[in-house]
Scaffold this motif. Structure first.
Motif, mmCIF file in Angstrom:
data_model
loop_
_atom_site.group_PDB
_atom_site.id
_atom_site.type_symbol
_atom_site.label_atom_id
_atom_site.label_comp_id
_atom_site.label_asym_id
_atom_site.label_seq_id
_atom_site.Cartn_x
_atom_site.Cartn_y
_atom_site.Cartn_z
ATOM 1 N N ALA D 29 0.672 -1.279 -0.066
ATOM 2 C CA ALA D 29 0.102 0.153 -0.060
ATOM 3 C C ALA D 29 0.756 1.466 0.027
ATOM 4 N N VAL D 30 0.209 2.426 -0.497
ATOM 5 C CA VAL D 30 0.890 3.601 -0.377
ATOM 6 C C VAL D 30 -0.107 4.613 0.440
ATOM 7 N N TRP D 31 0.662 5.450 1.258
ATOM 8 C CA TRP D 31 -0.159 6.379 1.762
ATOM 9 C C TRP D 31 0.221 7.735 1.230
ATOM 10 N N ILE D 32 -0.787 8.613 0.983
ATOM 11 C CA ILE D 32 -0.591 9.988 0.410
ATOM 12 C C ILE D 32 -1.291 10.813 1.039
ATOM 13 N N THR D 33 -0.850 12.222 0.735
ATOM 14 C CA THR D 33 -1.635 13.355 1.543
ATOM 15 C C THR D 33 -2.895 13.639 0.886
ATOM 16 N N ALA D 34 -3.809 14.170 1.778
ATOM 17 C CA ALA D 34 -5.356 14.178 1.281
ATOM 18 C C ALA D 34 -5.472 15.363 0.166
ATOM 19 N N GLU D 35 -4.337 16.266 0.352
ATOM 20 C CA GLU D 35 -4.597 17.408 -0.767
ATOM 21 C C GLU D 35 -4.105 16.928 -2.159
ATOM 22 N N SER D 36 -3.437 16.025 -2.006
ATOM 23 C CA SER D 36 -2.903 15.455 -3.559
ATOM 24 C C SER D 36 -3.832 14.832 -4.275
ATOM 25 N N TRP D 37 -4.889 14.107 -3.358
ATOM 26 C CA TRP D 37 -5.641 12.909 -3.999
ATOM 27 C C TRP D 37 -6.536 13.076 -5.139
ATOM 28 N N PRO D 38 -7.053 14.355 -5.431
ATOM 29 C CA PRO D 38 -7.825 14.556 -6.766
ATOM 30 C C PRO D 38 -7.148 14.388 -7.878
ATOM 31 N N ASP D 39 -5.762 15.393 -7.857
ATOM 32 C CA ASP D 39 -4.905 15.135 -8.982
ATOM 33 C C ASP D 39 -4.321 13.661 -9.062
ATOM 34 N N VAL D 40 -4.093 13.072 -7.967
ATOM 35 C CA VAL D 40 -3.717 11.513 -8.204
ATOM 36 C C VAL D 40 -4.539 10.725 -8.790
ATOM 37 N N ALA D 41 -5.641 10.825 -8.038
ATOM 38 C CA ALA D 41 -6.589 9.890 -8.576
ATOM 39 C C ALA D 41 -6.880 9.973 -10.098
ATOM 40 N N ALA D 42 -7.119 11.288 -10.702
ATOM 41 C CA ALA D 42 -7.224 11.531 -12.134
ATOM 42 C C ALA D 42 -6.186 10.739 -12.713
ATOM 43 N N SER D 43 -4.847 11.099 -12.319
ATOM 44 C CA SER D 43 -3.725 10.447 -13.091
ATOM 45 C C SER D 43 -3.747 8.846 -13.107
ATOM 46 N N LEU D 44 -4.192 8.460 -11.842
ATOM 47 C CA LEU D 44 -4.013 7.013 -11.804
ATOM 48 C C LEU D 44 -5.034 6.304 -12.867
ATOM 49 N N ARG D 45 -6.139 6.885 -13.012
ATOM 50 C CA ARG D 45 -7.099 6.697 -13.860
ATOM 51 C C ARG D 45 -6.723 6.805 -15.251
ATOM 52 N N ASP D 46 -6.233 7.921 -15.598
ATOM 53 C CA ASP D 46 -5.859 8.230 -16.999
ATOM 54 C C ASP D 46 -4.576 7.819 -17.637
ATOM 55 N N SER D 47 -3.736 7.697 -16.741
ATOM 56 C CA SER D 47 -2.440 7.415 -17.277
ATOM 57 C C SER D 47 -2.336 6.102 -17.818
ATOM 58 N N GLU D 48 -1.658 6.129 -19.067
ATOM 59 C CA GLU D 48 -1.611 4.561 -19.841
ATOM 60 C C GLU D 48 -0.946 3.628 -18.940
ATOM 61 N N ALA D 49 0.104 3.889 -18.305
ATOM 62 C CA ALA D 49 0.882 2.852 -17.588
ATOM 63 C C ALA D 49 0.061 2.197 -16.363
ATOM 64 N N LEU D 50 -0.864 3.147 -15.925
ATOM 65 C CA LEU D 50 -1.484 2.265 -14.768
ATOM 66 C C LEU D 50 -2.892 2.238 -15.160
ATOM 67 N N SER D 51 -3.796 3.128 -15.504
ATOM 68 C CA SER D 51 -4.989 3.030 -15.895
ATOM 69 C C SER D 51 -5.778 2.188 -14.998
ATOM 70 N N PHE D 52 -5.976 2.620 -13.860
ATOM 71 C CA PHE D 52 -7.014 2.107 -12.704
ATOM 72 C C PHE D 52 -8.196 2.636 -13.198
ATOM 73 N N GLU D 53 -9.048 1.916 -13.983
ATOM 74 C CA GLU D 53 -10.469 2.513 -14.412
ATOM 75 C C GLU D 53 -11.534 2.207 -13.380
ATOM 76 N N MET D 54 -11.199 1.429 -12.299
ATOM 77 C CA MET D 54 -12.240 1.059 -11.394
ATOM 78 C C MET D 54 -12.008 1.376 -9.998
ATOM 79 N N LEU D 55 -12.737 1.829 -9.173
ATOM 80 C CA LEU D 55 -12.358 1.982 -7.591
ATOM 81 C C LEU D 55 -13.016 0.881 -7.348
ATOM 82 N N SER D 56 -12.489 -0.213 -6.923
ATOM 83 C CA SER D 56 -12.872 -1.601 -6.529
ATOM 84 C C SER D 56 -13.900 -1.377 -5.099
#
Lengths: 368, 419, 221, 148
Positions: D29-56
């Motif tokens: 697991a990774v702990w991140i700061t709350a402030e960075s979450w919106p940007d990180v979430a969008a990138s996690l979904r959209d980046s080609e390498a990760l593409s986490f399409e679903m919040l399980s």
């Protein structure tokens, strides 16, 4: 000239024949058409997650039965897999096979319920429901042989199942496997080609697969939308990598596709059952060394499995004590309802009920 | 005068016992001898006989409602792999009686918000058409209350009255579900009256009369053979008119609870139920009279017996469809009426008109020609209409075997918050 | 072709009607004349001649035949089976009941030689009204003293009747369910046959003799 | 076969998006700061390498001194899972995390449930109402200090 009519707000539920339990939809109708729908749930909330924090790990199994009460075995399985991962318990092979057999039987039973009640929503006077219940009764009898209970099974235990299946089960299961394909054909003959059903279910309740993935919708709903996602295949747990099965996929993503995917999945489950019977090996059904009171080390574990309704998983946190520090369920029924509003807006009332039926929810799981 | 109820020996006897009629069929009086009423009181004898007949018929139909309820529940049970009611009385035959007693003793609840007058009047209004249709049906030779020369028109006109009752029930209940049911019922009943009336035109051309008695007398070959398309349309339309599956959208228990009679309880609900079952039996009776040659048959069974025997398969089929088919949706029901049934009915009218123009007074041989032509028309027109707006066939899912991962898709845009 | 699907539906329902009902009519089933004759193993004609009274009754639809669905021997039922001779009063069942519905009060026993190892059970209340029949009390019982029962029709008029007292447990006929008792299954025991099992035959292990108990007692000290 | 992304792998990927986001990492697991979450979430979904399409799965855990919001992410196209955790509400005061509903619609009901039962607020959620319990219910039952 356009006629403007006043929207009529109707409470569909909580005591409504087609809400599959005690769910309430506050729907605004324009004539017969749905213009807005709000989902209000919680009438069956029993606080299972809180109750789990006061019980030992094995006692929680009885709580999981009551979450999705038409698929108790798969709930048991999901929970036990999480406990085993958390505590590092290695299950016995026979126990795992028995778990798979019970889970696949339960999947068939759950899909039978889904199809039967869907037809009830379509107004079929209970005939398909009676037929599906008739077959489900066979499965329930087998469960009774296996674990002495029909619905609230509590069959699975860490490291296997609590007791080996009795020898009487196997001829029963064999007969069931021989008989069931014909029964499924019968449902298809009764339902699949019926013009009324086709006209009522095709092209209704469409959601795009992108939206479904984005909204965490899983299970037969997602597969009916053309996404080949079955955790049994993609992330095999237990011995699902040792059995071969197909995943029915449909591209239409409408109500009819959701119904048909369930029918075909029952056939695949029968295939899996056949392979399980062929491959099951003798041995103890559970590890006698695993005590009743487990103290897993500190940590957390989440194991998703493919429940009958979608991705089902338990997220367990242990603080080293005898009971889970936190037990969180991933309820497929609840998450599959995320897009309900988008699905039903613009549909007539009857189609709304059918769309709601094809989501195949279980209020015990939605509210927990 | 053709036929009248004096053809029936039972009623003739009642009449002749009472009056000193000089009717030729009364020569020799009744069982008891000459009439007991003085001359000039023939009208009273006529009235008494008519009242007796009405009592007999209404009570017979009400009794048959009980039998029909029992038979339907048994049959539905059989179709559903159950055994149906079997506890009260032999083979469960007393179950409807028990239900009736229970219904009578139930509390009669009137919702506070209900429009009391309308709410209370609706069940009574509902019973009116069901009992009035009874008058013109020729249950056998001479067994009818009135031989109206507009009998068929009368039936079509009177059955529309039930629309009023349903609207009254839906409106009076002040319940949205009831209102939904009522509105659906109105839309459906009005739509289905048109194909119902049109489908009878062919029959009228053949029979040359609107009187049901004449229609029965005209059927040397049952009109179901000569008018198969008309029969199909009339049968479907009359199932819709009586609100039964697969057209039971007005009740639609999975959508509306109980539709327009959601809020009724006790005997008021019983009246609704009774009226519905009476309507079912009577529509079967109309079908038998119009299309299945009424009480005609070999003479070893009395004509009334033939009539009932012919009603049984019709009622059986109505129950059978209820067990087998799901309910249609209201907009599809209306589409079906306007796009399907009306067109079929018009085709039937056109074909019948041509045929009766070619053979104005058909002989037996020509009638059989008409049968063949009409069946050809039936198959062709039903297939054409079905291909026009019927649903497409089913498709099977593709099975994926391999290790293919799901196709990568772009993530969807959020569509805003819930509610 | 349109209408074929509808026709198929009619065919399926008719097939089901011909196959006959599959439901079980608990507790008895109404049989007609033919059914009653078949139950007695006679032909309907024989039945009419030999027992005309019964035959008329059967023809009128009043003849009944007992009908019960066969239950599994593991069925976890309502009336608990308890063997006092095996019970030590350890209260494991009460401790591990997820709902806490078992109440046990014990006192040291004077009657037994191994005084202190076996306790008198003064109160053993099981509140069936809240029981969910998970069987965990049976699973954790270390001495196989408590067993699930196999009954399911113990409806009562009052809630307090739902509490099974120790006297009721003592006096009832023990037909233990084989749930979590493989040793019972090995003997092909079926609780639904009505046959009861004495306490000596239901355990995983033999009850130690007094001498053995004495020895162990001394050893562990 | 499922590849659960290890914490370090995921941490590296997140650091590429926002270098200051990661506060801690473990094996899975990774702990991140709350402030960075919106940007990180969008990138996690959209980046080609990760593409986490679903919040399980979205979970909240009450760790007495702080709360933790746990996101189980799933990439269907890559068949990978990842776990992102956010610490919030240090000292049990006002646990707040930015909503993920604009990235994953599936967060909708889960966030409402988390708010209802655990009392973690999700900023920016358009409909932050109670889900399971009724309006006017006091307290959040899944908190460890909730007393019946």
């Amino acid at each position: 000239m356009t006629l403007k009519s006043e929207p009529v707000i109707v409470n569909v539920g909580p005591q409504h024949p087609s809400t599959h339990g005690v769910m309430r939809l506050r729907v605004a109708f324009d004539g017969e058409l749905v213009t807005d729908a709000e989902m209000i749930i919680g009438y069956l909330h029993r606080g299972s997650e809180k109750l789990a924090e006061e019980r030992t790990f094995t006692q929680v199994v009885t709580l999981t039965d009551r979450m999705d009460y038409v698929a108790a075995m798969t709930n048991n399985q999901a929970y036990i897999l999480a406990v085993e991962k958390l505590a590092g318990i290695e299950p016995t092979p026979r126990g795992v096979w028995l778990r798979m057999i019970s889970a696949e039987l339960q999947r068939i039973a759950s899909h039978l319920i889904a199809i039967g009640f869907l037809m009830q929503d379509l107004g079929a006077m209970g005939t398909p429901l009676m037929y599906t219940m008739r077959e489900r009764e066979d499965i329930m009898d087998m469960f009774e042989l296996m674990c002495g209970a029909r619905i609230t099974n509590s069959y699975h235990r860490p490291s296997g199942v609590f007791q080996d299946a009795p020898p009487e089960l196997w001829p029963r299961l064999e007969a069931f496997l021989v008989e069931m394909p014909g029964r499924i054909d019968e449902y298809e003959q009764l339902i699949s080609g019926n013009e009324i059903i086709l006209s009522r279910m095709r092209g209704i309740g469409i959601i795009s697969p992108e939206d479904m993935i984005n909204a965490s919708i899983t299970g037969p709903m997602l597969r009916a939308g053309g996404v080949d996602w079955d955790i049994r295949h993609q992330q095999p747990y237990e011995y699902y990598d040792r059995v071969e099965f197909d995943r029915p996929i449909m591209d239409e993503s409408d109500n009819y596709a959701r119904y048909l995917v369930r029918v075909y999945e029952m056939r695949e489950s029968l295939k899996i059952l056949r392979q399980c019977i062929d491959q099951i090996e003798p041995g103890p059904a559970r590890d006698p060394e695993v005590p009743f009171v487990i103290r897993p080390p500190k940590g957390d574990a989440y194991v998703p499995i493919e429940g009958p309704k979608g991705e089902l998983g338990f997220y367990l946190v242990s603080d080293g004590g005898i009971s889970p520090y936190r037990c969180k369920v991933r309820p497929p029924s609840l998450l599959n309802l995320t897009l309900l509003r988008e699905m039903v807006i613009g549909l007539p009332m009857a189609a709304m009920i059918v769309t709601f039926g094809t989501v195949d929810i279980n209020m015990g799981e939605v509210d927990r | 005068m053709g036929t009248n109820f004096l053809d029936n020996s039972f009623f003739r006897n009642i009449y002749c016992n009472l009056s000193k009629s000089d009717d030729i069929r009364c020569s020799g009086g009744g069982w008891l001898g000459d009439g007991i009423l003085p001359a000039g009181f023939e009208w009273l004898a006529f009235l008494i006989t008519a009242v007796v007949m009405a009592m007999v018929l209404i009570n017979l139909v009400l009794g048959s409602v009980l039998i029909f309820i029992w038979a339907e529940r048994r049959l539905l049970g059989r179709f559903q792999s159950r055994s149906g009611p079997n506890r009260w009385g032999p083979y469960g035959t007393l179950t409807p009686v028990a239900d009736a007693i229970k219904t009578m003793f139930k509390e009669d609840i009137v919702p506070t918000a209900a429009d009391r007058w309308v709410f209370n009047a609706a069940p009574i209004v509902m019973m009116v058409p069901a009992t009035m249709v009874l008058a013109v049906i020729p249950w056998g030779t001479g067994t009818f209350l009135a031989d109206l020369n507009i009998g068929i028109l009368f039936i079509i006109a009177i059955t529309s009255l039930s629309t009023f009752a349903i609207v009254m029930a839906g409106w009076g209940s002040q319940n949205r579900y009831a209102m939904f049911g009522a509105m659906r019922a109105v839309a459906m009943l009005i739509s289905y009256e048109i194909p119902m009336a049109l489908s009878l035109l062919g029959v009228l051309m053949l029979a040359g009369s609107l009187s049901l008695v004449s229609v029965v007398n005209a059927q040397d070959v049952p009109f179901i053979l000569v008018q198969p398309l008309g029969f199909l349309v009339f049968f479907i339309a009359s199932i819709a008119e009586i609100n039964r599956a697969p057209f039971d959208v007005a009740e639609a228990e999975s959508e509306l609870g109980a539709g327009y009679h959601s809020d009724y309880s006790g005997m008021k609900f019983g009246l609704f139920l009774n009226a519905e079952f009476m309507a079912t039996i009577l529509s079967a009776a109309v079908i038998v009279a119009v299309f299945l040659s009424g009480g005609r048959g070999w003479s070893f069974i009395p004509s009334q017996g033939w009539f009932i025997i012919k009603m049984i398969p019709v009622l059986f089929f109505i129950v059978w469809t209820r067990a087998a088919w799901p309910r249609m949706r209201i907009d599809q029901i209306l589409t079906f009426a306007w796009k399907g049934l009306i067109i079929l009915a018009f085709i039937n009218v056109a074909v019948s008109a041509i045929l009766s123009f070619v053979w104005p007074d058909p002989t037996m041989r020509e009638l059989w020609f008409m049968v063949a032509i009409n069946f050809g028309v039936l198959i062709v027109s039903v297939m054409a209409v079905g291909a026009w707006f019927g649903p497409q066939g089913a498709s099977a899912p593709n099975m994926s075997h391999g290790d293919a991962l799901p196709r990568p898709r772009p993530a969807g845009q959020p569509s805003g918050g819930d509610s | 072709m349109i209408g074929l699907g509808l026709l198929n539906g009619l065919i399926v329902t008719m097939k089901a009607a011909i196959r006959g009902p599959v439901t079980v009519q608990y507790p008895d089933r109404r049989v007609g004349l033919l059914g009653a004759a078949r139950e007695l193993g006679m032909s309907p004609f024989q039945f009419l001649v030999k027992r005309p009274k019964d035959a008329v009754k059967a023809a009128a639809g009043f003849a009944t035949v007992e009908d019960k669905i066969a239950q599994g021997p593991r069925f976890r039922g309502q009336d608990f089976n308890w063997y006092e001779d095996r019970c030590t009063g350890c209260a494991s069942c009460a401790k591990f009941c997820p709902l806490g519905i078992i109440e046990i009060v014990t006192s040291p026993s004077d009657t037994l030689k191994s005084q202190g190892e076996v306790y008198n059970i003064d109160v053993f209340d099981i509140d069936i009204g809240r029981c969910m029949f998970c069987g965990i009390c049976v699973e954790v019982c270390p001495y196989d003293a408590l067993h699930m029962g196999s009954g399911f029709e113990l409806g009562t008029y009052e809630r307090k009747d739902l509490v099974i007292s120790v006297d009721a447990l003592r006096t009832k006929k023990n037909t233990p369910s084989t749930w979590f008792r493989p040793q019972l299954e090995e003997t092909a025991y079926n609780p639904h046959s009505g046959e009861s099992r004495p306490w000596t035959e239901v355990g995983r292990h033999e009850q130690p003799t007094d001498e053995e108990l004495n020895e162990r007692w001394v050893d562990e000290r | 076969m499922n590849v659960a992304m290890s914490g370090s792998e995921l941490a590296d990927a997140i650091r590429e998006i926002d270098s200051e986001a990661v506060t801690d990492q473990s094996d899975d697991a990774v702990w991140i700061t709350a402030e960075s979450w919106p940007d990180v979430a969008a990138s996690l979904r959209d980046s080609e390498a990760l593409s986490f399409e679903m919040l399980s799965l979205l979970t909240t855990v009450d760790y007495i001194d702080h709360f933790e919001v746990i996101y189980h992410l799933l990439s269907l196209s890559k068949n990978r899972t990842g776990v992102v955790k956010i610490r919030c509400g240090e000292g049990r005061i006002d646990p707040t995390v930015p909503t993920a509903i604009n990235v994953w619609r599936g967060a909708d009901l889960q966030e409402r449930e988390a708010y209802d039962l655990m009392g973690v607020k999700f900023e920016g959620h358009p409909n932050m109402k109670r889900l399971m319990l009724w309006e006017g219910f006091e307290g959040h039952p899944l908190r460890k200090d909730y007393l019946r």
